[in-house]
Design a protein around this motif. Sequence first.
Motif, PDB file in Angstrom:
ATOM      1  N   VAL A   1      48.048  40.356  38.352  1.00 52.78           N
ATOM      2  CA  VAL A   1      47.466  39.546  39.273  1.00 52.78           C
ATOM      3  C   VAL A   1      46.383  38.545  38.780  1.00 52.78           C
ATOM      4  O   VAL A   1      46.406  37.385  39.265  1.00 52.78           O
ATOM      5  N   LEU A   2      45.554  38.983  37.760  1.00 51.40           N
ATOM      6  CA  LEU A   2      44.481  37.807  37.173  1.00 51.40           C
ATOM      7  C   LEU A   2      45.512  36.711  36.737  1.00 51.40           C
ATOM      8  O   LEU A   2      44.814  35.296  36.988  1.00 51.40           O
ATOM      9  N   ILE A   3      46.509  36.821  35.931  1.00 54.82           N
ATOM     10  CA  ILE A   3      47.216  35.564  35.540  1.00 54.82           C
ATOM     11  C   ILE A   3      47.791  34.921  36.426  1.00 54.82           C
ATOM     12  O   ILE A   3      47.814  33.590  36.371  1.00 54.82           O
TER      13      ILE A   3
ATOM     14  N   ILE B   1      37.216  35.284  36.447  1.00 55.78           N
ATOM     15  CA  ILE B   1      38.371  35.967  35.752  1.00 55.78           C
ATOM     16  C   ILE B   1      37.691  37.092  34.524  1.00 55.78           C
ATOM     17  O   ILE B   1      38.030  38.150  34.710  1.00 55.78           O
ATOM     18  N   ILE B   2      36.774  36.642  33.876  1.00 52.25           N
ATOM     19  CA  ILE B   2      36.125  37.472  32.781  1.00 52.25           C
ATOM     20  C   ILE B   2      35.704  38.768  33.252  1.00 52.25           C
ATOM     21  O   ILE B   2      35.851  39.885  32.867  1.00 52.25           O
TER      22      ILE B   2
ATOM     23  N   SER C   1      33.163  39.471  25.224  1.00 50.10           N
ATOM     24  CA  SER C   1      32.017  40.520  24.601  1.00 50.10           C
ATOM     25  C   SER C   1      30.854  40.674  25.438  1.00 50.10           C
ATOM     26  O   SER C   1      30.579  41.887  25.729  1.00 50.10           O
ATOM     27  N   LEU C   2      30.255  39.694  26.166  1.00 53.50           N
ATOM     28  CA  LEU C   2      29.525  39.911  27.346  1.00 53.50           C
ATOM     29  C   LEU C   2      29.726  41.069  28.366  1.00 53.50           C
ATOM     30  O   LEU C   2      29.204  41.723  28.738  1.00 53.50           O
ATOM     31  N   GLY C   3      31.170  40.652  28.856  1.00 54.37           N
ATOM     32  CA  GLY C   3      31.780  41.667  29.978  1.00 54.37           C
ATOM     33  C   GLY C   3      31.690  43.075  29.260  1.00 54.37           C
ATOM     34  O   GLY C   3      31.756  43.914  29.779  1.00 54.37           O
TER      35      GLY C   3
ATOM     36  N   SER D   1      28.232  41.453  34.543  1.00 53.30           N
ATOM     37  CA  SER D   1      28.899  40.301  33.930  1.00 53.30           C
ATOM     38  C   SER D   1      29.037  38.799  34.556  1.00 53.30           C
ATOM     39  O   SER D   1      28.773  37.811  33.976  1.00 53.30           O
ATOM     40  N   LEU D   2      29.246  38.986  35.964  1.00 48.73           N
ATOM     41  CA  LEU D   2      29.341  37.837  36.589  1.00 48.73           C
ATOM     42  C   LEU D   2      27.830  37.088  36.530  1.00 48.73           C
ATOM     43  O   LEU D   2      27.709  35.705  36.342  1.00 48.73           O
TER      44      LEU D   2
END
Lengths: 316, 235
Positions: B20-22, B59-60, B143-145, B162-163
Amino acid sequence: MIEIQNLTKEYGRIKAVDNISFNVGKGEILGFLGPNGAGKSTTMNILTGFISSTSGVVKVGGVDILENPVEVKKHIGYLPEHPPLYLDMTVKEYLDFCADLKGVPQNKWKSQKKDIMELVKITHVSHRLIKNLSKGYKQRVGLAQALVGSPEVLILDEPTVGLDPKQIIEIRNLIKALGKNHTIILSSHILPEVSAVCDRVVIINKGKIAAIDTPDNLSKALTDFSRFTVTVAGPENKVKDIISNIYGVKYLETGAKIKDDEYSYIVEADKNVDVRKPMFNQLAQQGFPILELKSLNLSLEEIFLQLTTSEKKEAM
Amino acid sequence: MLAIMRRDFRSYFNSPIAYVLIGLFMLLLGLFFNSLIGYGISDIMSEFVASMSSLLLIIIPILTMRSMAEDKKNGTEVLLLTSPARVTEIVLGKFLASFCVFLVMTAASLIFPLITIMAGKPDIMLIISSYLGYILIGAVFVSLGIFASSLTENQIVAAIISLVSIFLIQNIGYLASFFSGFLNKAFLWLSIMDRYNDFNKGIIDLTSIMFMISYAAVFIVLTVRVIEHKRWSQG
């Protein structure tokens, strides 16, 4: 194999585990018994290095878990209360992952995987997604996970919970069989299970050890009187009169009426006096035959209740 | 470490999430690409990569939200933490899995530069430099996510954390303009976007590369700390 010294775990002010110490010998199956919230799972989580203790020492095979956690973890297989399964994997993939995670050499793993799956009887579901397995099979996969890498120590937190009676017996037999070449700590709040499987029992209550001994010794040590039921044909008041006047009888209670003039009685007597002979003679003299005589040993269940409730009284 | 990485990477493709993401990513990129062509800008590719990096804001968080949170919720955390793997290895494994999915997406996006190369004569070095910046900033955000995901067992909460954080990092340079003196300098120093924009202009600076890598490393170290701390305090 496992040494635990003065282990304490505090959650804020609450002491979940309070200064407990015990050893487990190589090849021993130790039962860990206690009511819910007694600190069983906390202790097991500390033993496996999942959480840390507030104070105290845990050594596995002579290695301190705080000093060298990686080395200790290599020797432990752990089945937590909720089996740690990845639901989106098949049984085979999951076990492969566990072997990979635990660093089991590839060449050894192939035959070991086959053995483990046969041992816990999951070979026929090995291609199914774990999410689609029943609770009993999930538990078995969890157990298989603990066996990966054939660790010397197995720590099993309530391994039979949620299983049907047939599966419980199977798992128990499996644990017994594993006990031959593994050191096992097993927790449970089901007492017959512990007495059936374990060499030694630790009863824990409110974070403290209430008793450590073999199941047999525990029931002997805690009975300071002998206890039996006796069924006698004869009028209740007369029979009661005779029995209560025998030297050594401390307590008498009518158990059940079987039919007219036939009652069963519960008798408790001094441990050092055998009251059965005088009871037989005197009752026979009066023409009241004994129909049944059965000694009641304190079951582990009663010991458990006695220990955990007497603790309460002390605390008050 | 590799075991965890392989498992997590596979798990992305066992569930619809990666596809889905891709798919979403490619669709949006296609739209961007199409409109960029319409504008007739000369350095279309660096513009394009810049818009790709703004997509990371969405995305992330979706990519990384389950990384740690799901293990905590399912209890598989116990399996990882009682295995002989070190916490650092576990976190790095998780990071690499998500980062690899990110790289797969990045690879898929290469079709647009290829089209440009086939149709015209873009500055290839500029494309490489933009992509390098993009991959580095992706590493920081991943890495933050992962860090956000280690804070909670709720995936949605992890995604929101994270957003918001990625949004702040993307806009910290803008915030800096409200301040003067020390705060302005501090914010600008923290601002990753300024350094990222250098890559987009074709400037490959070793300090910037090191800065980005350290930025990502800080969040990985923080994640390790969070997990260690939990073991000591609550369990």
